[in-house]
Design a protein around this motif. Structure first.
Motif, short mmCIF file in Angstrom:
data_model
loop_
_atom_site.label_atom_id
_atom_site.label_comp_id
_atom_site.label_asym_id
_atom_site.label_seq_id
_atom_site.Cartn_x
_atom_site.Cartn_y
_atom_site.Cartn_z
N SER A 1 1.85 -106.35 -90.65
CA SER A 1 2.93 -107.20 -91.62
C SER A 1 2.74 -108.43 -90.18
O SER A 1 2.27 -107.74 -89.23
CB SER A 1 4.77 -107.04 -90.60
OG SER A 1 5.15 -105.77 -91.38
N GLY B 1 -3.39 -100.05 -100.66
CA GLY B 1 -2.56 -101.59 -100.60
C GLY B 1 -4.24 -102.67 -101.34
O GLY B 1 -4.78 -102.07 -102.26
N PHE C 1 7.32 -108.84 -95.95
CA PHE C 1 7.64 -108.62 -97.54
C PHE C 1 8.15 -109.65 -98.19
O PHE C 1 8.19 -109.27 -99.42
CB PHE C 1 7.88 -107.48 -97.12
CG PHE C 1 6.27 -106.18 -96.91
CD1 PHE C 1 5.48 -105.79 -97.37
CD2 PHE C 1 6.31 -106.12 -95.49
CE1 PHE C 1 4.10 -105.28 -97.67
CE2 PHE C 1 4.69 -105.07 -94.52
CZ PHE C 1 4.12 -104.64 -95.40
N THR D 1 6.74 -104.83 -104.02
CA THR D 1 7.18 -103.88 -103.17
C THR D 1 8.23 -103.66 -103.48
O THR D 1 8.74 -104.61 -104.45
CB THR D 1 6.63 -104.60 -101.88
OG1 THR D 1 7.79 -104.20 -100.52
CG2 THR D 1 6.64 -105.94 -101.34
N ASP D 2 9.08 -102.75 -102.96
CA ASP D 2 10.54 -102.40 -103.27
C ASP D 2 11.20 -103.73 -101.91
O ASP D 2 13.14 -102.66 -101.73
CB ASP D 2 10.97 -100.97 -103.12
CG ASP D 2 10.30 -100.79 -101.35
OD1 ASP D 2 9.34 -100.64 -101.14
OD2 ASP D 2 10.18 -99.17 -102.18
N HIS D 3 10.44 -103.56 -100.82
CA HIS D 3 11.28 -104.22 -99.28
C HIS D 3 11.78 -103.19 -98.67
O HIS D 3 12.68 -103.49 -98.52
CB HIS D 3 11.46 -105.37 -100.13
CG HIS D 3 11.14 -106.75 -101.39
ND1 HIS D 3 10.10 -107.63 -100.78
CD2 HIS D 3 11.05 -106.57 -102.49
CE1 HIS D 3 10.40 -108.25 -101.53
NE2 HIS D 3 10.57 -107.51 -102.24
N GLU E 1 10.30 -101.89 -96.60
CA GLU E 1 8.96 -101.54 -95.99
C GLU E 1 9.93 -101.50 -93.94
O GLU E 1 9.31 -100.40 -93.53
CB GLU E 1 7.54 -101.98 -95.47
CG GLU E 1 6.83 -102.21 -96.84
CD GLU E 1 7.25 -103.26 -97.60
OE1 GLU E 1 8.12 -103.49 -97.76
OE2 GLU E 1 6.93 -102.82 -99.35
N ALA F 1 0.09 -98.45 -92.28
CA ALA F 1 1.54 -98.46 -93.27
C ALA F 1 2.37 -98.60 -92.28
O ALA F 1 2.82 -97.79 -91.82
CB ALA F 1 2.08 -98.08 -94.34
N PRO F 2 2.71 -99.52 -92.11
CA PRO F 2 2.70 -100.94 -92.85
C PRO F 2 2.30 -101.69 -91.97
O PRO F 2 1.78 -102.23 -90.79
CB PRO F 2 4.02 -102.14 -93.54
CG PRO F 2 4.44 -101.44 -92.24
CD PRO F 2 4.42 -100.10 -92.34
N GLU G 1 5.95 -110.77 -100.99
CA GLU G 1 5.72 -109.78 -101.79
C GLU G 1 6.12 -109.49 -102.89
O GLU G 1 7.45 -109.13 -103.10
CB GLU G 1 5.27 -108.94 -101.04
CG GLU G 1 4.40 -108.98 -99.93
CD GLU G 1 3.25 -109.26 -100.59
OE1 GLU G 1 2.22 -108.74 -100.86
OE2 GLU G 1 2.05 -110.31 -99.98
#
Ligand SMILES: CC(C)(COP(=O)(O)OP(=O)(O)OC[C@H]1O[C@@H](n2cnc3c(N)ncnc32)[C@H](O)[C@@H]1OP(=O)(O)O)[C@@H](O)C(=O)NCCC(=O)NCCS
Length: 177
Positions: A89, A123, A24, A30-32, A34, A86-87, A27
């Motif tokens: 990766s 998503g 991530f 996103t708030d990083h 995950e 979720a999620p 990305e």
């Protein structure tokens, strides 16, 4: 490329979390966080160990992960159990090689075999439809927060199973902590 898929084990947790953080990293939407979400889900009663699946390369490194956890779709009459995806990766070095699609296929098969009947995902609206996801609004299923309609999607694991289901998705507390 020889990639295998198996259930995540407790000994994998730190490697999986490092992978998620890397996947991530670039990305923007996103708030990083995950990898923290995954840690909280694992500790919650929404966790289904067999639906936490890792992709492993020939060197035994974890290069992909997918997680499904328990949610419910609720209206005044009923609460219907479902799954949140979720999620998902895949390590940046391994993206665009089909591994995400294989993780999805593996996860959807395992979820169906375990008796789950539908999946909800928030998503990319141009990624999930290739696996059969459609806007959840088609069934009158809503997110518990503001979200672009096309990004909130649902998949029937059994044809027609969502026909009599509508309502608001209730996520486990792990999603809001
Ligand atoms: C999304 C992700 C899991 C896909 O895994 P992958 O192994 O690269 O996917 P695959 O190789 O099976 O499929 C590649 C396809 O997915 C598309 N794709 C990848 N990321 C995408 C995204 N963020 N939005 C839309 N499409 C995406 C690619 O464009 C490619 O499309 P094509 O088949 O038409 O060429 C991976 O890119 C990833 O980990 N991304 C960062 C984390 C993330 O965004 N997770 C999803 C959160 S909703």
């Amino acid at each position: 490329m020889n990639i295998t898929f198996r259930q995540e084990q407790p000994k994998d947790y730190s490697q999986t979390e490092a992978l998620i953080e890397q996947a991530f990293r670039n990305e923007v939407m996103t708030d990083h966080q995950e990898h923290f979400l995954v840690d909280r889900i694992r500790k919650s009663n929404a966790f289904i160990p067999e639906l936490s699946i890792v992709a492993v390369n020939q060197q035994n490194n974890i290069i992909g992960h997918i997680l499904f956890s328990i949610i419910s779709i609720e209206n005044k009459e009923q609460a219907t159990p479902s799954l949140a995806l979720a999620p998902i990766s895949v390590h940046p070095d391994y993206q665009n090689k089909g591994i995400g699609s294989m993780l999805m296929k593996e996860g959807l098969e395992k979820a169906k075999a375990a008796g789950y009947r539908s999946i909800i995902v928030l998503g990319h609206a141009d990624y999930y439809p290739r696996f059969g996801f459609k806007p959840a609004s088609l069934w009158g299923i809503e997110a518990p927060f503001d979200v672009p309609e096309e990004a909130f999607m649902a998949l029937e694991l059994e044809p027609g199973v969502l026909e009599r289901t509508s309502g608001i998705v209730h996520y486990s507390k792990a999603f809001s902590e």
